[in-house]
Design a protein around this motif. Structure first.
Motif, PDB file in Angstrom:
ATOM      1  N   ASP A   1      -9.596  -7.593  30.643  1.00  0.00           N
ATOM      2  CA  ASP A   1     -10.217  -8.509  31.595  1.00  0.00           C
ATOM      3  C   ASP A   1     -10.822  -9.735  30.923  1.00  0.00           C
ATOM      4  OD1 ASP A   1      -9.463  -7.124  33.845  1.00  0.00           O
ATOM      5  OD2 ASP A   1     -11.339  -6.016  34.022  1.00  0.00           O
ATOM      6  N   LYS A   2     -10.869  -9.749  29.608  1.00  0.00           N
ATOM      7  CA  LYS A   2     -11.373 -10.925  28.896  1.00  0.00           C
ATOM      8  C   LYS A   2     -10.386 -12.092  28.931  1.00  0.00           C
ATOM      9  CE  LYS A   2     -14.586  -8.587  25.872  1.00  0.00           C
ATOM     10  NZ  LYS A   2     -15.005  -8.318  24.499  1.00  0.00           N
ATOM     11  N   VAL A   3      -9.194 -11.875  29.453  1.00  0.00           N
ATOM     12  CA  VAL A   3      -8.210 -12.960  29.527  1.00  0.00           C
ATOM     13  C   VAL A   3      -8.411 -13.833  30.767  1.00  0.00           C
ATOM     14  CG1 VAL A   3      -6.492 -11.605  28.275  1.00  0.00           C
ATOM     15  CG2 VAL A   3      -6.428 -11.651  30.760  1.00  0.00           C
ATOM     16  N   LEU A   4      -9.296 -13.450  31.664  1.00  0.00           N
ATOM     17  CA  LEU A   4      -9.469 -14.188  32.917  1.00  0.00           C
ATOM     18  C   LEU A   4      -9.835 -15.650  32.681  1.00  0.00           C
ATOM     19  CD1 LEU A   4     -11.405 -11.520  35.005  1.00  0.00           C
ATOM     20  CD2 LEU A   4      -9.029 -12.215  35.283  1.00  0.00           C
ATOM     21  N   ARG A   5     -10.890 -15.891  31.923  1.00  0.00           N
ATOM     22  CA  ARG A   5     -11.344 -17.269  31.720  1.00  0.00           C
ATOM     23  C   ARG A   5     -10.333 -18.095  30.919  1.00  0.00           C
ATOM     24  NH1 ARG A   5     -15.496 -20.379  32.759  1.00  0.00           N
ATOM     25  NH2 ARG A   5     -16.151 -21.983  31.316  1.00  0.00           N
ATOM     26  N   PRO A   6      -9.799 -17.601  29.782  1.00  0.00           N
ATOM     27  CA  PRO A   6      -8.789 -18.403  29.075  1.00  0.00           C
ATOM     28  C   PRO A   6      -7.561 -18.725  29.934  1.00  0.00           C
ATOM     29  CG  PRO A   6      -9.579 -16.653  27.647  1.00  0.00           C
ATOM     30  CD  PRO A   6     -10.159 -16.411  29.010  1.00  0.00           C
ATOM     31  N   LEU A   7      -7.149 -17.798  30.788  1.00  0.00           N
ATOM     32  CA  LEU A   7      -6.013 -18.062  31.668  1.00  0.00           C
ATOM     33  C   LEU A   7      -6.360 -19.133  32.692  1.00  0.00           C
ATOM     34  CD1 LEU A   7      -3.118 -17.066  32.031  1.00  0.00           C
ATOM     35  CD2 LEU A   7      -3.970 -15.418  33.682  1.00  0.00           C
ATOM     36  N   ALA A   8      -7.573 -19.084  33.225  1.00  0.00           N
ATOM     37  CA  ALA A   8      -8.009 -20.112  34.170  1.00  0.00           C
ATOM     38  C   ALA A   8      -8.116 -21.478  33.489  1.00  0.00           C
ATOM     39  CB  ALA A   8      -9.345 -19.716  34.792  1.00  0.00           C
ATOM     40  N   VAL A   9      -8.554 -21.497  32.233  1.00  0.00           N
ATOM     41  CA  VAL A   9      -8.626 -22.762  31.486  1.00  0.00           C
ATOM     42  C   VAL A   9      -7.230 -23.362  31.334  1.00  0.00           C
ATOM     43  CG1 VAL A   9      -9.110 -23.767  29.207  1.00  0.00           C
ATOM     44  CG2 VAL A   9     -10.759 -22.234  30.271  1.00  0.00           C
ATOM     45  N   LEU A  10      -6.254 -22.535  30.984  1.00  0.00           N
ATOM     46  CA  LEU A  10      -4.871 -23.026  30.873  1.00  0.00           C
ATOM     47  C   LEU A  10      -4.356 -23.544  32.207  1.00  0.00           C
ATOM     48  CD1 LEU A  10      -3.258 -20.344  28.560  1.00  0.00           C
ATOM     49  CD2 LEU A  10      -3.683 -22.745  28.024  1.00  0.00           C
ATOM     50  N   ALA A  11      -4.688 -22.852  33.298  1.00  0.00           N
ATOM     51  CA  ALA A  11      -4.223 -23.264  34.616  1.00  0.00           C
ATOM     52  C   ALA A  11      -4.865 -24.576  35.055  1.00  0.00           C
ATOM     53  CB  ALA A  11      -4.500 -22.169  35.641  1.00  0.00           C
ATOM     54  N   ALA A  12      -6.105 -24.827  34.639  1.00  0.00           N
ATOM     55  CA  ALA A  12      -6.793 -26.053  35.025  1.00  0.00           C
ATOM     56  C   ALA A  12      -6.439 -27.231  34.131  1.00  0.00           C
ATOM     57  CB  ALA A  12      -8.308 -25.829  34.982  1.00  0.00           C
ATOM     58  N   SER A  13      -5.797 -26.996  32.999  1.00  0.00           N
ATOM     59  CA  SER A  13      -5.548 -28.075  32.045  1.00  0.00           C
ATOM     60  C   SER A  13      -4.716 -29.241  32.593  1.00  0.00           C
ATOM     61  CB  SER A  13      -4.942 -27.534  30.754  1.00  0.00           C
ATOM     62  OG  SER A  13      -3.700 -26.945  30.983  1.00  0.00           O
ATOM     63  N   PRO A  14      -3.710 -29.036  33.458  1.00  0.00           N
ATOM     64  CA  PRO A  14      -3.015 -30.221  33.996  1.00  0.00           C
ATOM     65  C   PRO A  14      -3.937 -31.139  34.790  1.00  0.00           C
ATOM     66  CG  PRO A  14      -1.675 -28.273  34.351  1.00  0.00           C
ATOM     67  CD  PRO A  14      -3.011 -27.805  33.852  1.00  0.00           C
ATOM     68  N   GLN A  15      -4.899 -30.569  35.523  1.00  0.00           N
ATOM     69  CA  GLN A  15      -5.850 -31.393  36.268  1.00  0.00           C
ATOM     70  C   GLN A  15      -6.813 -32.087  35.310  1.00  0.00           C
ATOM     71  OE1 GLN A  15      -7.851 -29.582  39.625  1.00  0.00           O
ATOM     72  NE2 GLN A  15      -6.183 -28.113  39.833  1.00  0.00           N
TER      73      GLN A  15
ATOM     74  N   VAL B   1     -12.707 -19.415  39.272  1.00  0.00           N
ATOM     75  CA  VAL B   1     -13.350 -20.268  38.282  1.00  0.00           C
ATOM     76  C   VAL B   1     -13.189 -21.709  38.750  1.00  0.00           C
ATOM     77  CG1 VAL B   1     -13.348 -20.988  35.870  1.00  0.00           C
ATOM     78  CG2 VAL B   1     -12.770 -18.647  36.453  1.00  0.00           C
ATOM     79  N   THR B   2     -14.262 -22.477  38.650  1.00  0.00           N
ATOM     80  CA  THR B   2     -14.197 -23.898  38.978  1.00  0.00           C
ATOM     81  C   THR B   2     -14.718 -24.679  37.790  1.00  0.00           C
ATOM     82  OG1 THR B   2     -14.598 -23.411  41.297  1.00  0.00           O
ATOM     83  CG2 THR B   2     -14.910 -25.669  40.617  1.00  0.00           C
ATOM     84  N   PHE B   3     -13.928 -25.621  37.323  1.00  0.00           N
ATOM     85  CA  PHE B   3     -14.328 -26.483  36.226  1.00  0.00           C
ATOM     86  C   PHE B   3     -14.699 -27.838  36.811  1.00  0.00           C
ATOM     87  CE2 PHE B   3     -11.284 -23.455  34.514  1.00  0.00           C
ATOM     88  CZ  PHE B   3     -12.033 -22.900  33.491  1.00  0.00           C
ATOM     89  N   LEU B   4     -15.604 -28.532  36.170  1.00  0.00           N
ATOM     90  CA  LEU B   4     -16.073 -29.822  36.639  1.00  0.00           C
ATOM     91  C   LEU B   4     -14.897 -30.780  36.820  1.00  0.00           C
ATOM     92  CD1 LEU B   4     -18.536 -31.550  37.314  1.00  0.00           C
ATOM     93  CD2 LEU B   4     -18.590 -32.264  34.935  1.00  0.00           C
ATOM     94  N   GLY B   5     -14.747 -31.306  38.023  1.00  0.00           N
ATOM     95  CA  GLY B   5     -13.695 -32.267  38.309  1.00  0.00           C
ATOM     96  C   GLY B   5     -12.349 -31.662  38.649  1.00  0.00           C
ATOM     97  N   THR B   6     -12.288 -30.339  38.837  1.00  0.00           N
ATOM     98  CA  THR B   6     -11.013 -29.700  39.156  1.00  0.00           C
ATOM     99  C   THR B   6     -11.155 -28.867  40.425  1.00  0.00           C
ATOM    100  OG1 THR B   6     -11.434 -27.675  37.904  1.00  0.00           O
ATOM    101  CG2 THR B   6     -10.421 -29.507  36.710  1.00  0.00           C
ATOM    102  N   ASP B   7     -10.018 -28.508  40.984  1.00  0.00           N
ATOM    103  CA  ASP B   7     -10.014 -27.601  42.123  1.00  0.00           C
ATOM    104  C   ASP B   7     -10.259 -26.175  41.641  1.00  0.00           C
ATOM    105  OD1 ASP B   7      -9.382 -29.708  43.814  1.00  0.00           O
ATOM    106  OD2 ASP B   7      -7.219 -29.400  43.580  1.00  0.00           O
TER     107      ASP B   7
ATOM    108  N   GLU C   1      -6.362 -32.851  32.153  1.00  0.00           N
ATOM    109  CA  GLU C   1      -5.661 -33.851  31.349  1.00  0.00           C
ATOM    110  C   GLU C   1      -5.115 -35.002  32.190  1.00  0.00           C
ATOM    111  OE1 GLU C   1      -5.573 -33.853  28.059  1.00  0.00           O
ATOM    112  OE2 GLU C   1      -6.752 -32.005  28.056  1.00  0.00           O
ATOM    113  N   GLY C   2      -5.218 -34.894  33.509  1.00  0.00           N
ATOM    114  CA  GLY C   2      -4.756 -35.971  34.373  1.00  0.00           C
ATOM    115  C   GLY C   2      -3.262 -35.994  34.604  1.00  0.00           C
ATOM    116  N   LEU C   3      -2.614 -34.845  34.489  1.00  0.00           N
ATOM    117  CA  LEU C   3      -1.179 -34.797  34.693  1.00  0.00           C
ATOM    118  C   LEU C   3      -0.803 -34.370  36.103  1.00  0.00           C
ATOM    119  CD1 LEU C   3      -0.104 -33.168  31.329  1.00  0.00           C
ATOM    120  CD2 LEU C   3      -0.165 -35.570  31.945  1.00  0.00           C
ATOM    121  N   VAL C   4      -1.783 -34.211  36.974  1.00  0.00           N
ATOM    122  CA  VAL C   4      -1.490 -33.808  38.348  1.00  0.00           C
ATOM    123  C   VAL C   4      -1.286 -35.052  39.181  1.00  0.00           C
ATOM    124  CG1 VAL C   4      -2.383 -32.632  40.361  1.00  0.00           C
ATOM    125  CG2 VAL C   4      -2.792 -31.701  38.094  1.00  0.00           C
TER     126      VAL C   4
END
Length: 113
Positions: A94-108, A25-31, A110-113
């Protein structure tokens, strides 16, 4: 410099075995964030135990930093990945894939990386 994601994936494979599926999963502005699925087998090898583990891969690419710091240290700082264990069969796990990826991308995001 050492490729952190390769080391993390090797450690996940050592601890959990070979992943039987992976999604990216790739979110806008994140790795890119990958989610790997590991299905446990019981110790006798006769079948699944019903536990499925999902692990993120990509959150640890950059160290997290104190949001009040002027400059993030590119070497020091904590690195983390998320692991979620669920019992298969009761729901479509398998419905947990996207919510888990959202949590993993949240530090990027929110600018905490």
């Amino acid at each position: 410099m050492v490729d952190v994601l390769a080391l993390v994936e090797a450690r996940l494979r050592t601890a959990l075995g070979e992943p039987d599926a992976r999604a990216a999963v790739t979110f806008l502005g994140t790795d890119r964030i990958e989610v790997l699925r590991f299905t446990d087998l019981d110790t006798s090898g006769t079948g699944p135990t019903g536990i499925v583990r999902y692990a993120t891969l990509g959150m640890s690419a950059q160290p997290m930093a104190d949001p009040t710091a002027v400059v993030a240290d590119p070497v020091a700082g904590p690195r983390a990945e998320l692991v979620l264990s669920v019992r298969a069969g009761a729901a479509d796990t398998d419905k947990v894939l996207r919510p888990l990826a959202v949590l993993a991308a949240s530090p990027q995001v929110e600018g905490l990386v």
